[in-house]
Design an enzyme around this catalytic site. Structure first.
Site, PDB file in Angstrom:
ATOM      1  N   MET C   1       0.793  -1.202   0.000  1.00  0.00           N
ATOM      2  CA  MET C   1       0.000   0.000   0.000  1.00  0.00           C
ATOM      3  C   MET C   1       0.826   1.252   0.000  1.00  0.00           C
ATOM      4  O   MET C   1       0.584   2.129  -0.823  1.00  0.00           O
ATOM      5  CB  MET C   1      -0.894  -0.007   1.225  1.00  0.00           C
ATOM      6  CG  MET C   1      -1.146   1.334   1.840  1.00  0.00           C
ATOM      7  SD  MET C   1      -1.811   1.126   3.496  1.00  0.00           S
ATOM      8  CE  MET C   1      -0.554   0.124   4.286  1.00  0.00           C
ATOM      9  N   PRO C   2       1.801   1.321   0.866  1.00  0.00           N
ATOM     10  CA  PRO C   2       2.465   2.624   0.806  1.00  0.00           C
ATOM     11  C   PRO C   2       3.159   2.806  -0.553  1.00  0.00           C
ATOM     12  O   PRO C   2       3.823   1.898  -1.044  1.00  0.00           O
ATOM     13  CB  PRO C   2       3.500   2.561   1.929  1.00  0.00           C
ATOM     14  CG  PRO C   2       3.040   1.476   2.838  1.00  0.00           C
ATOM     15  CD  PRO C   2       2.391   0.470   1.926  1.00  0.00           C
ATOM     16  N   LEU C   3       2.942   3.964  -1.130  1.00  0.00           N
ATOM     17  CA  LEU C   3       3.727   4.394  -2.288  1.00  0.00           C
ATOM     18  C   LEU C   3       4.780   5.353  -1.744  1.00  0.00           C
ATOM     19  O   LEU C   3       4.443   6.389  -1.167  1.00  0.00           O
ATOM     20  CB  LEU C   3       2.828   5.091  -3.313  1.00  0.00           C
ATOM     21  CG  LEU C   3       3.546   5.762  -4.487  1.00  0.00           C
ATOM     22  CD1 LEU C   3       4.462   4.801  -5.238  1.00  0.00           C
ATOM     23  CD2 LEU C   3       2.529   6.354  -5.464  1.00  0.00           C
TER      24      LEU C   3
END
Lengths: 127, 127, 127
Positions: C1-3
């Site tokens: 999820m984290p970009l």
């Protein structure tokens, strides 16, 4: 309104990169009510060591052809609209550019309507 | 606090790019209470095929000299402050860099105060 | 999820840049419950005139080795978790890459769970 950032590995043609942007734009116009000509996109190519990702996540298997798409847009789209948008983007990228559906990573960032100025220093959406 | 990303076509001088950043910084200090020296900016030049935009939108006509400015900052500015910020940035870019007011695209992304660390791994705004 | 977007001055090795990304990834897995293999990172090098920052802010003194880390992730982490994350990232960058703790700038952007698609056009976190 949407500001679209597309990041991918160096090596695809200018036509391919432009086509990617157009696919994302067309999808937004068609399925989430983005106005015609509201197209502001920044595409950046990277060396292979500068896109860092796992081999797979949640069953998706990523290759060096991975495409990162980050879209900043005004709040207000429903979960259903977002799902339709993701599907449309990936279907079109697969159909038109022959890319693998695994390789399309999409993220949305939502902001208020007054957070845009499209020229002349005017907040066009709240004037 | 504000993280500013400026994207433009390749070809402007280092002085021009630096001046763009300084104009945005000065405007934020002067009209939306950004603290002195709170300046964190990333400027990126692109090939012409990698900035993708329409000829015009909402009456603004864009050229190859288009400037994309995306500012991530803490929440809390009023709509009125945002309007003043946009106007000031565009006025200064026009006055100091002789750019066209049509060519300045601005987007704000707002985050919580605890979403910043300015060094040493400390969340300076909530300590 | 984290970009994760990491921006730094041109000149560090591919190994250094990759290690930076891995440190941020490991920290997120260990201290804010990011799932294993949820790793999507874009690292960009810049010419010195294109990272624009003050000599110091809030007691931190910045050098040409400054590292900008912007993490877009789902909402829901507490202030305490964010503080632990910042500290862990900076401690590891200092220990493993010998970077100065002053030179690590971190910003978080939070989004809704439905704002992600990890492949195949599916909103995996809301399906």
């Amino acid at each position: 309104m949407p500001l679209v950032r597309i990041d991918l590995m160096r090596g695809e043609s200018a036509q391919y990169r432009k086509a990617l942007g157009e696919i994302v734009y067309d999808a937004m116009v068609d399925v989430i009510n983005v106005p015609k000509d509201d197209k502001f996109q920044v595409i950046t190519q990277h060396d292979s060591e500068d896109l860092n990702f796992a081999d797979s996540y949640l069953g998706n298997h990523y290759s060096k052809d991975i495409i990162f798409i980050q879209i900043t847009l005004s709040s207000g789209r429903s979960i259903e609209q977002k799902k339709v948008l993701y599907k449309r983007i990936v279907d079109d990228i697969q159909a038109k550019l022959n890319a693998r559906p695994d390789d399309v990573f999409i993220n949305l960032v939502e902001v208020a309507k007054e957070n845009w100025s499209f020229g002349h220093g005017i907040a066009q959406y709240v004037t």
